[in-house]
Enzyme design. Sequence first.
Site, mmCIF file in Angstrom:
data_model
loop_
_atom_site.group_PDB
_atom_site.id
_atom_site.type_symbol
_atom_site.label_atom_id
_atom_site.label_comp_id
_atom_site.label_asym_id
_atom_site.label_seq_id
_atom_site.Cartn_x
_atom_site.Cartn_y
_atom_site.Cartn_z
ATOM 1 N N ASP A 46 -29.940 54.601 10.221
ATOM 2 C CA ASP A 46 -28.928 53.669 9.363
ATOM 3 C C ASP A 46 -29.275 52.445 9.170
ATOM 4 O O ASP A 46 -29.594 51.430 10.294
ATOM 5 C CB ASP A 46 -27.412 53.723 9.816
ATOM 6 N N THR A 87 -24.064 54.420 3.131
ATOM 7 C CA THR A 87 -24.058 55.391 4.242
ATOM 8 C C THR A 87 -23.997 56.889 3.677
ATOM 9 O O THR A 87 -24.748 57.753 3.680
ATOM 10 C CB THR A 87 -23.421 55.089 5.364
ATOM 11 N N LYS A 169 -21.740 57.933 13.726
ATOM 12 C CA LYS A 169 -20.587 58.121 12.406
ATOM 13 C C LYS A 169 -20.256 59.653 12.121
ATOM 14 O O LYS A 169 -20.950 60.378 11.983
ATOM 15 C CB LYS A 169 -21.229 57.309 11.288
ATOM 16 N N ASP A 170 -18.800 59.693 11.623
ATOM 17 C CA ASP A 170 -18.355 61.021 11.351
ATOM 18 C C ASP A 170 -19.508 61.574 10.071
ATOM 19 O O ASP A 170 -20.012 62.886 10.158
ATOM 20 C CB ASP A 170 -17.046 61.033 11.068
ATOM 21 N N HIS A 317 -25.200 44.851 10.255
ATOM 22 C CA HIS A 317 -23.849 44.066 9.756
ATOM 23 C C HIS A 317 -23.590 42.947 10.387
ATOM 24 O O HIS A 317 -22.932 41.914 9.988
ATOM 25 C CB HIS A 317 -22.865 45.140 9.536
ATOM 26 N N ASP A 360 -30.870 55.756 5.209
ATOM 27 C CA ASP A 360 -29.859 55.956 4.142
ATOM 28 C C ASP A 360 -29.783 54.708 3.370
ATOM 29 O O ASP A 360 -29.295 55.077 2.302
ATOM 30 C CB ASP A 360 -28.452 56.236 4.854
ATOM 31 N N HIS A 361 -30.333 53.593 3.745
ATOM 32 C CA HIS A 361 -30.457 52.438 2.820
ATOM 33 C C HIS A 361 -31.140 51.258 3.813
ATOM 34 O O HIS A 361 -31.439 51.662 4.735
ATOM 35 C CB HIS A 361 -29.190 52.060 2.373
#
Length: 553
Positions: A46, A87, A169-170, A317, A360-361
């Site tokens: 991620d 995400t 993360k879910d 972040h 994912d980015h």
Amino acid sequence: MRFLLSIFFLSFLFNCTAQNKVIQSNTQNEVALNAKPKLVVGIVVDQMRYDYLTRFYNKYGNGGFKRLINEGFNCKNNHYNYVPTFTGPGHASIFTGTSPKNHGIIANYWYDKFSKETVYCAEDSSVSAVGSDTDSDRMSPHRMKTTTFADENRLFTQMRGKTIGISIKDRGAILPAGHSANAAYWFRGADEGNFITSSYYMNSLPSWVNEFNATNTAESYLREWNTLYDIDTYTESGSDLNVFEGGFKGQENATFPYDLAVLKDSNKGFDIIKATPFGNSIVADFAIKAIEAEELGKDNITDVLTVSFSSTDYVGHNFGVNSKEIEDTYIRLDKDLERLFQALDAQVGVGEYTLFLTADHGAVEVPAYLQSAKIPAGYFNKDEFKKQLNAFLKKEFQASDLIESISNDQIFLNRTSLKQWDLDLKDVQYAIVNEVINYKHIDKVYSSRTMQNATFSGGIEALLQNGYHQKRSGDIILVKDPAVISYSKTGSTHGSGSTFDTHVPLLFYGNGIKKGSTLTKTEIIDIAPTISALLGISYPNGATGNVLGFLID
């Protein structure tokens, strides 16, 4: 007569030999056709920019990232083909082989035009959490409209091939595993520190998950976080003390070391683990246990394991692209990957599994830092923007309440108000486009009408169109200037169509994969069709990507 008999005998031998070669050739082809990997492992990191591979390369060991680079295939020019780069859409696109235009996951959260509320990409009120009493983990993949390659593998194998999804993360566990997964597990922090799931998959946790949770592994990671190596050797990052990082509540400066046991109570309990490298470590621990307990890759029916390492995103972040914290996080992730690969070697077998790693980015450098280096960047004030736009609409149309919601750089117009004020949707869209293009930090503006009626083959317009879902997206789409974000002045974020967000790693390794690299442009939606082709199964039902045939052995 003897001569004729000799000719006949030689002809008979030749035909038999030729026929035997054909049989052998057909047998070899059949073996090659059916020599599928016993396990496919899809790894998503991620918020991993491509240059994290090259920037920290000399700090990595030989068993993690470098193993994939040197023994697998490296797609060096791999990009997302849409915006927004978030995400939820990222994980969905990787495993469905298509963009939000088709799979419908247009963001992590988006405004629902029908229910008139903001919805979350994985929420599902029809299910309940399993392994926790919380009411906030009612999750499933039901908002994703298309299948993943894991779904297609389940169908192809008559549901005998297993699929397990794992993440902090879910959404990082649920969306990759698809609709028909045996299980998706994610980490419940707060005061629990356990891996949980939902009733979409099962009514109670398997014994091995309960046993893992009972070991109090999460407790063991409430330790001091200091740099793995001497901090003075972290020359690929900026200074440890600066004004561009967030840090943790309870500690004055965002500088090493961080005592997680002390900081825990001020930072939502076990949630603090998510925002450190140890969140990746516990995911690796859990994935290794899942491989063993679920007996993944133990027979000739292909299984699928998806693993998303999300702590890199939380750290990014919080501390930003240029921080020593992000460098240490990747150095430690490299070692967790090595542990995971060693477990795959031991449990499944070298050469018996196929693995890919992507992200994912990416992420933007902290704009305040860029500004200090005289590079164009900035911050976008959403409240001021909304106030200015409302004032314009009231003056232009002598009407109020025309805007229903602004989210994900999209404006949703209030159809009821338009009707009450006898306004034409097209006229209001046109007026907004021509007004907003003049606002500070706005680079481009497009209407949904343009997205629906025009066809773009390149540029930001094509990315916007691939991210536009007619039923779920807004009436107006905004594009901010490069490196301009709606965020705090500390830490990094993502979501744009700039290359710092779209350019991510793509590494393939293992069964059926050639060694090599390419600078040919590839797209994130190419992964699922490529894995499907390798397995000889149907492509995901919404797939629009291409098979990367040059890397298949």
